[in-house]
Design a protein around this motif. Structure first.
Motif, short mmCIF file in Angstrom:
data_model
loop_
_atom_site.label_atom_id
_atom_site.label_comp_id
_atom_site.label_asym_id
_atom_site.label_seq_id
_atom_site.Cartn_x
_atom_site.Cartn_y
_atom_site.Cartn_z
N GLN A 189 0.83 -1.19 0.00
CA GLN A 189 0.00 0.00 0.00
C GLN A 189 0.87 1.24 0.00
O GLN A 189 1.95 1.25 0.62
N LEU A 190 0.41 2.30 -0.65
CA LEU A 190 1.09 3.58 -0.58
C LEU A 190 0.96 4.15 0.83
O LEU A 190 0.04 3.80 1.58
N ASP A 198 -6.52 2.39 6.14
CA ASP A 198 -6.37 1.84 4.80
C ASP A 198 -7.26 2.56 3.78
O ASP A 198 -6.89 2.69 2.61
N SER A 199 -8.41 3.02 4.21
CA SER A 199 -9.31 3.71 3.29
C SER A 199 -8.66 4.97 2.73
O SER A 199 -8.84 5.31 1.56
N ALA A 200 -7.87 5.66 3.57
CA ALA A 200 -7.17 6.86 3.10
C ALA A 200 -6.06 6.48 2.13
O ALA A 200 -5.84 7.16 1.12
N ARG A 201 -5.35 5.40 2.42
CA ARG A 201 -4.29 4.94 1.52
C ARG A 201 -4.86 4.55 0.15
O ARG A 201 -4.28 4.86 -0.90
N GLU A 202 -5.99 3.88 0.17
CA GLU A 202 -6.63 3.47 -1.09
C GLU A 202 -7.13 4.68 -1.87
O GLU A 202 -7.05 4.70 -3.10
N VAL A 204 -5.76 7.64 -1.83
CA VAL A 204 -4.57 8.25 -2.42
C VAL A 204 -4.15 7.47 -3.67
O VAL A 204 -3.83 8.07 -4.71
N LEU A 205 -4.15 6.15 -3.59
CA LEU A 205 -3.77 5.34 -4.75
C LEU A 205 -4.69 5.61 -5.94
O LEU A 205 -4.23 5.78 -7.08
N ASP A 206 -5.99 5.68 -5.68
CA ASP A 206 -6.94 5.97 -6.76
C ASP A 206 -6.65 7.32 -7.40
O ASP A 206 -6.71 7.47 -8.63
N ALA A 358 -2.46 16.14 4.41
CA ALA A 358 -3.05 16.49 3.12
C ALA A 358 -2.01 16.20 2.04
O ALA A 358 -0.87 16.62 2.17
N ILE A 359 -2.42 15.48 1.01
CA ILE A 359 -1.52 15.08 -0.05
C ILE A 359 -1.99 15.70 -1.36
O ILE A 359 -3.15 15.53 -1.77
N ALA A 360 -1.12 16.45 -2.03
CA ALA A 360 -1.43 17.01 -3.35
C ALA A 360 -1.11 15.96 -4.40
O ALA A 360 0.02 15.47 -4.48
#
Length: 404
Positions: A189-190, A198-202, A204-206, A358-360
């Protein structure tokens, strides 16, 4: 006033700037003015917008904006503020003196102070952070990097699926859509190292995939070998531990362990990992005095730490850095006021900081915090605008305002 307080600030990024600006604002109040002289020591000749690095290393035009020389920060152009380009080599908390190595002369000098602020942040390698000490050197370094990334037809490989790697890959693709960008991460996972669900990681991946970046999970880099493409361009033959190979025009490493810049402080002031142990007031925690058992409360109360170097909860972020800088600036003022009026100060105290980030990701952003998760282009505009938060941070600290 008969007393002028000397304040020494080590480090001039978000936290150091915030502490300096808020202290000056308080000392300038007409009702209770305080005379203060601030000396700011930093290895660079200017403020570098660190969270804008992914864009600065993808867009030459933004690179010009991301580094502002200290002489161009209007809020700190005043006779009682002095900038020293150099580094603090040693701090004697008991005698309130610091040894400073000046960059231009390569000579050391001793500076006395009444209050000391540690705002030196974390050591991060290139290309996470430019290693240049001057704006001129930084622009040469950034433009060389940008030219090398865009001058080859082979894909660019970004290694590391943390926040930095994600934003670097996304900005390269966003700035140059026809560039093939591949993001490789060793885990399944990223953002695997961040304390987020995990929902936040997913999510971000999307967002990364929607932005056009190719993602390789469970890919740990094994080796890279310089080669020449059939067209005669330099490239890297890359092999991963799972046997997958590829050709890359550039391999950009976004994997690193950030190290606190605190070796100049007494070891008793630091945690095992080198972070400064603080009280909620941002003051140093009391520590033994030269082997004595009595804590040095009267000494450490004049020493503050802010920003990424503090041993505190929460993910390291520029918002938290500016917040801690503000509290330190206000608390120093109230302690000075106590000396003058004898009134016991009511110090601002830092609460535990929950995980938030927060990820851009190119044209959109993903935000996670206590209130939950949100994502999309509107979040990008709200958190980062068009310049990865430069204007937001600049205006929040009022760096462009001329002070009396």
């Amino acid at each position: 006033m008969a007393t002028t307080y000397k304040v020494l600030v080590a480090g001039c990024s978000y936290a150091g700037l915030s502490a300096s600006v808020h202290l000056l604002d308080q000392c300038d109040t007409m009702s209770s003015p305080i005379s203060v002289e601030i000396t700011i020591v930093d290895e660079r000749d200017g403020f570098y917008h660190l969270i804008g690095s992914p864009l600065a290393l993808a867009d030459s035009k933004f690179a010009e904006k991301a580094w502002v020389e200290f002489k161009d920060i209007k809020a700190l152009q005043r006779p009682n503020v002095t900038f020293v380009q150099g580094s603090v080599n040693n701090v004697d908390c008991f005698n309130k003196t610091a040894t400073i190595l000046e960059r231009e002369t390569q000579k050391t000098r001793t500076e006395t102070y009444d209050y000391f602020v540690t705002a030196t942040g974390l050591r991060r390698p290139w290309p996470v952070v430019p290693q240049a000490a001057t704006r001129k050197e930084y622009l040469e370094q950034a433009n060389k990097h940008i030219d090398s990334v865009y001058s080859n037809t082979a894909p660019v490989l970004v290694v590391g699926g943390g926040a930095v790697g994600i934003e670097m890959a996304a900005e390269l693709k966003h700035v140059k859509p026809d560039l093939r960008v591949i993001l490789a991460h060793s885990r399944s996972q990223l953002m695997s190292a961040e304390p987020i669900p995990d929902s936040a990681r997913e999510c971000v991946l999307d967002a990364v995939v929607r932005g056009g970046v190719e993602v390789l999970l469970n890919h740990r880099l094994k080796s890279q070998t310089p080669v020449t493409t059939p067209a005669g361009a330099p490239a890297q033959q890359v092999e991963f531990e799972n046997g997958h190979t590829m050709l890359a025009s550039e391999v950009i490493f976004a994997v690193s362990k950030s190290i606190p810049s605190t070796t100049f402080l007494p070891v008793d002031a630091l945690s095992e990992d080198g972070y400064v142990n603080i009280l909620p007031s941002l003051q140093f925690q009391p520590f033994p005095s030269g082997g004595e058992t009595a804590p040095t409360t009267s000494i450490t109360r004049r020493h503050f730490a802010v920003g990424d170097v503090i041993n505190w909860s929460g993910i390291k972020r520029c918002g938290a850095a500016m917040h801690t800088g503000k509290f330190a600036g206000l608390n120093m003022y109230h302690l000075m006021l106590e000396d003058v009026t004898g009134k016991a100060p009511e110090l601002f105290e830092l609460d535990p900081i929950p995980p938030m980030i927060a990820i851009a990701v190119g044209g959109e952003a993903v935000a996670y915090g206590p209130e939950g998760m949100s994502h999309g282009p509107q979040i990008m505009r709200s958190y980062f605008e068009e310049d990865l938060g430069f204007r937001i941070c600049w205006d929040h600290m009022r760096l462009g305002e001329v002070k009396a």
